[in-house]
Motif scaffolding. Structure first.
Motif, PDB file in Angstrom:
ATOM      1  N   LYS B  71      33.659  36.968  29.819  1.00  0.00           N
ATOM      2  CA  LYS B  71      34.665  36.368  29.240  1.00  0.00           C
ATOM      3  C   LYS B  71      35.742  37.282  28.815  1.00  0.00           C
ATOM      4  O   LYS B  71      36.857  36.926  28.403  1.00  0.00           O
ATOM      5  CB  LYS B  71      34.287  35.452  28.158  1.00  0.00           C
ATOM      6  N   ALA B  72      35.620  38.663  28.467  1.00  0.00           N
ATOM      7  CA  ALA B  72      36.204  39.197  28.055  1.00  0.00           C
ATOM      8  C   ALA B  72      37.395  40.240  29.068  1.00  0.00           C
ATOM      9  O   ALA B  72      38.006  41.018  28.693  1.00  0.00           O
ATOM     10  CB  ALA B  72      35.889  40.505  27.099  1.00  0.00           C
ATOM     11  N   HIS B  73      36.622  40.113  30.294  1.00  0.00           N
ATOM     12  CA  HIS B  73      37.275  40.724  31.614  1.00  0.00           C
ATOM     13  C   HIS B  73      37.788  39.736  32.580  1.00  0.00           C
ATOM     14  O   HIS B  73      36.702  38.929  32.805  1.00  0.00           O
ATOM     15  CB  HIS B  73      36.230  41.760  31.846  1.00  0.00           C
ATOM     16  N   LEU B  74      38.776  40.262  33.246  1.00  0.00           N
ATOM     17  CA  LEU B  74      39.329  39.417  34.508  1.00  0.00           C
ATOM     18  C   LEU B  74      39.992  40.345  35.287  1.00  0.00           C
ATOM     19  O   LEU B  74      41.039  40.963  34.910  1.00  0.00           O
ATOM     20  CB  LEU B  74      40.308  38.104  33.986  1.00  0.00           C
ATOM     21  N   ASN B  75      39.240  40.736  36.318  1.00  0.00           N
ATOM     22  CA  ASN B  75      39.981  41.723  37.267  1.00  0.00           C
ATOM     23  C   ASN B  75      40.637  41.083  38.557  1.00  0.00           C
ATOM     24  O   ASN B  75      40.208  39.898  38.946  1.00  0.00           O
ATOM     25  CB  ASN B  75      38.865  42.861  37.887  1.00  0.00           C
ATOM     26  N   LEU B  76      41.616  41.767  39.055  1.00  0.00           N
ATOM     27  CA  LEU B  76      42.248  40.987  40.259  1.00  0.00           C
ATOM     28  C   LEU B  76      42.130  42.111  41.484  1.00  0.00           C
ATOM     29  O   LEU B  76      42.749  43.257  41.315  1.00  0.00           O
ATOM     30  CB  LEU B  76      43.582  40.937  39.767  1.00  0.00           C
ATOM     31  N   HIS B  77      41.458  41.982  42.431  1.00  0.00           N
ATOM     32  CA  HIS B  77      41.239  42.786  43.822  1.00  0.00           C
ATOM     33  C   HIS B  77      42.541  42.081  44.659  1.00  0.00           C
ATOM     34  O   HIS B  77      42.274  40.886  45.038  1.00  0.00           O
ATOM     35  CB  HIS B  77      40.084  42.693  44.192  1.00  0.00           C
ATOM     36  N   ILE B  78      42.949  42.978  45.329  1.00  0.00           N
ATOM     37  CA  ILE B  78      44.098  42.456  46.530  1.00  0.00           C
ATOM     38  C   ILE B  78      43.705  43.148  47.892  1.00  0.00           C
ATOM     39  O   ILE B  78      43.547  44.442  47.722  1.00  0.00           O
ATOM     40  CB  ILE B  78      45.468  42.661  46.183  1.00  0.00           C
ATOM     41  N   ASN B  79      43.247  42.542  48.978  1.00  0.00           N
ATOM     42  CA  ASN B  79      42.906  43.101  50.085  1.00  0.00           C
ATOM     43  C   ASN B  79      44.102  43.234  51.123  1.00  0.00           C
ATOM     44  O   ASN B  79      44.996  42.331  50.802  1.00  0.00           O
ATOM     45  CB  ASN B  79      42.137  42.381  50.868  1.00  0.00           C
ATOM     46  N   SER B  80      44.170  44.039  51.864  1.00  0.00           N
ATOM     47  CA  SER B  80      45.360  44.106  53.124  1.00  0.00           C
ATOM     48  C   SER B  80      46.692  43.759  52.420  1.00  0.00           C
ATOM     49  O   SER B  80      47.657  43.094  52.655  1.00  0.00           O
ATOM     50  CB  SER B  80      45.015  43.151  54.042  1.00  0.00           C
ATOM     51  N   LEU B  81      47.311  44.656  51.435  1.00  0.00           N
ATOM     52  CA  LEU B  81      48.506  44.457  50.677  1.00  0.00           C
ATOM     53  C   LEU B  81      49.726  44.404  51.488  1.00  0.00           C
ATOM     54  O   LEU B  81      49.565  45.169  52.674  1.00  0.00           O
ATOM     55  CB  LEU B  81      48.771  45.647  49.732  1.00  0.00           C
ATOM     56  N   GLU B  82      50.346  43.531  51.199  1.00  0.00           N
ATOM     57  CA  GLU B  82      51.879  43.200  51.908  1.00  0.00           C
ATOM     58  C   GLU B  82      53.032  43.495  51.037  1.00  0.00           C
ATOM     59  O   GLU B  82      52.934  43.507  49.923  1.00  0.00           O
ATOM     60  CB  GLU B  82      51.712  41.798  52.729  1.00  0.00           C
TER      61      GLU B  82
END
Lengths: 112, 113
Positions: B71-82
């Motif tokens: 609950k202390a971490h929230l990551n964001l992964h983005i594939n195939s960036l536009e």
């Protein structure tokens, strides 16, 4: 739908004068209205908020007013100072969607 | 003693690449968020997690995948960036789902070339 409209988009006032930013919301069930200040290169920070059971709230040079009937709320900054220059966002809590919807922001500049 | 910290602060990358932004809060809050701020300063919620569970998922492309290991971490992964992904991404937290004050990080500026 979920919508918060904010005006003006830019505002320039002389140091020492007052600044007013206005917002309207669409959901009559909204009951919480925060205002955030975003300084350059920083994240937004809460500066004042108001709940629907009051019509006005003050904190030193900052005040917020709320007109539930008209679904309007406003931010008033008196005796503006250079450090008040920032982007200000109004917001409304939409309980039906359990989220806060932000206005489009007002860039406030204080002229020396 | 930063409350909500996110890394990296700046990210410049090519179209088609995959990138991640990390966020951590030390406030003991249960709920975390990702917001996107475009060039016109519009702040739009993307995701919300409460105690590691996804509770809000706006109409965000599947290329965006949030992950909350605790609950202390929230990551964001983005594939195939536009190109249109270029924006400032803000992490935020609140005490809980019903707690309304948001505490924002300083933002991660993503530029896709």
């Amino acid at each position: 739908g979920e919508n918060v409209e904010q005006h003006p988009s830019t505002l320039s006032v002389q140091e020492g004068d007052s600044a007013v930013i206005k917002c309207t919301y669409s959901d009559s069930a909204s009951n919480y209205f925060p205002w955030y200040k975003q300084e350059l290169g920083k994240g937004p920070q809460l500066i004042i908020d108001i709940r629907s059971n009051v019509g006005e709230k003050k904190d030193q040079r900052i005040a917020v007013t709320l007109n539930k009937t008209a679904k309007h709320f406003s931010l008033h900054i008196t005796e503006t100072q250079p450090e008040d220059s920032a982007v200000y966002f109004c917001a409304a809590w939409y309980s039906s969607a359990s989220k806060i919807i932000f206005g489009s922001g007002t860039r406030l500049s204080i002229r020396p | 003693d930063t409350a909500v910290s996110q890394t990296p602060k700046y990210l410049v990358t090519q179209m088609g690449n995959d990138k991640s932004i990390k966020c951590e809060q030390n406030l003991g809050h249960d709920t975390m968020y990702w917001y996107k701020q475009d060039s016109k300063k519009f702040l739009k919620i993307m995701f919300s997690y409460n105690n590691k569970e996804l509770i809000i998922n706006e109409t965000v492309p599947n290329r965006f995948s949030p992950k909350s290991p605790d609950k202390a971490h929230l990551n964001l992964h983005i594939n195939s960036l536009e190109l249109g992904d270029s924006a400032v991404y803000f992490c935020a937290s609140s005490r809980g789902q019903g707690a309304l004050e948001l505490f924002f990080g300083e933002g991660s500026r993503l530029t896709v070339l």
